[in-house]
Every structure is written in C-alpha cells, then in structure tokens.
Design an enzyme around this catalytic site. Sequence first.
Site, short mmCIF file in Angstrom:
data_model
loop_
_atom_site.label_atom_id
_atom_site.label_comp_id
_atom_site.label_asym_id
_atom_site.label_seq_id
_atom_site.Cartn_x
_atom_site.Cartn_y
_atom_site.Cartn_z
N TRP A 85 43.64 89.74 0.70
CA TRP A 85 43.41 90.82 0.02
C TRP A 85 42.21 91.28 -0.06
CZ3 TRP A 85 47.56 93.34 -2.99
CH2 TRP A 85 47.24 94.26 -3.73
N HIS A 138 47.21 83.57 -2.92
CA HIS A 138 47.86 84.68 -2.43
C HIS A 138 47.68 84.86 -1.08
CE1 HIS A 138 48.71 85.42 -6.89
NE2 HIS A 138 47.92 84.72 -7.10
N HIS A 157 53.82 84.41 -0.17
CA HIS A 157 53.37 83.62 -1.61
C HIS A 157 54.19 84.17 -2.71
CE1 HIS A 157 51.05 87.28 -1.82
NE2 HIS A 157 51.03 87.14 -3.07
N HIS A 210 49.15 85.14 -13.06
CA HIS A 210 48.29 85.89 -12.01
C HIS A 210 48.12 87.35 -12.94
CE1 HIS A 210 47.10 87.71 -8.72
NE2 HIS A 210 47.97 88.57 -8.45
N HIS A 226 54.74 94.45 -11.74
CA HIS A 226 54.41 92.99 -11.91
C HIS A 226 54.94 92.73 -13.52
CE1 HIS A 226 51.87 92.49 -8.30
NE2 HIS A 226 51.96 91.32 -8.51
N GLU A 256 55.91 87.58 -2.37
CA GLU A 256 55.52 88.79 -1.71
C GLU A 256 55.16 88.35 -0.13
OE1 GLU A 256 53.07 91.10 -5.29
OE2 GLU A 256 52.22 89.06 -4.58
#
Length: 211
Positions: A17, A47, A51, A57, A157, A169
């Site tokens: 990310w 992540h 994962h 989170h 989420h 994901e």
Amino acid sequence: MSWIDITVELSENVAEWPGDTPFSFETPVTKEMSGSVNIGKITTSTHIGTHVDAPFHFDNDGATIEALDINRYIGNATIIEVVGKEEISKSDLEAHNIEGTILLIKTHAATDKSAFPNEVPTLTLDAVTYLAEQGIKLFGIDVPSVDLVNSKTLDVHHALHAHDIMIIENIVLDRVDSGLYDFIALPLKIKGADGSPVRAVVRKKEEDHES
C-alpha cells in the site's frame, strides 16, 4: 481433488500500500556463518499480499487478530466472477448461486500484484446486506482493499464488520474457475495485530452446485 494456492507470492516485487512498509526477506545468518543453519529475517506490513483484516485495523475498539475465531477462515467457499464493474451491487450477486459461509469475488481488476492499482471495485452497501442475508461470514476479493483506494471512511469495511463478516483481500483467482470449493486461509497468531498475511488455498468440491 488437489488444493490450489490462491496466495500472492511474497517477495520484494509485491506492491505494498502506498506509504506502507514493503516486504523484504534477507538471510542475516548463513550456514557458513553459523556452522549449521540458515536463518531468515522478514520485514513487512501486516497487510502485504494476500491478507486478512482484523476489526482493529479500522476500529480502535475492534478485535485484534489473535482473538479471532480461526473457524471463520475454514469452510465452504463460493467463487464468482464479476468483471468490469466499479461497484458490485446486490443484483450482481443475485445473478449467482452462493453457497457456504465464504464468498470470493474474481474481478480481474488488479492481476499484476507488482503494481498497486489506482482504482478497485467495491461492494455497494445493499450488496453487503445481501451477503449477510445469505449467511456469509467471510468475504474475499482479488484486489488490495474492499474500499476505494482513497477512502478515509472505509464504509465497506465498517459495513461488513457491522454484519459480522470478516475480510480477506488480494487473493489470486486468475486461474480458478467459478464454483464451490473447500477453503483454508489461516492468519498468524500475532498478539495485538491489525491483520495478518495468510496462505490461502481452495479445493474444488467434487459435487459442485454452481449455477
């Protein structure tokens, strides 16, 4: 039937990310140094690659990864294909026969795992409600997030969590057909963690009831 690996291979080539900790592996202790063994060292975000998200989170009061029921990550999974959609709606889901407690969606929106996508398809809120009505307890998708990449509110989420649906994901479904499968993807038991990489696998049911 053989098990099929649907996990992103972790290496320095896998995209993290933006701004997050990239994955790296090194061998600071070699057999030549120790006289007996090689010992590796991993540095990574929780992540990275394929994962699962713990509720912590996105919710400071949410459960951390070691507190989650591992039975949620083992079971019957339906894999469906929904391609070319910015949003995946209730009607998109109604077009498929969904069985079991796990739903995995193949979108083909981010097949190159070395490049982080600018956009990803997401569920509409009525689609989340529909999944809950179908008895889904784990939702997975083949992109890095169930929410838009630039989202700060993480509505999907939170909606999934409100319906007691866990999240996995960045699964790899490119070469897996739609249908009903056995599924396993166990998170590491990391105390206090907000998520965990997993090794996700599926095995086709011999008697498949796909539509």
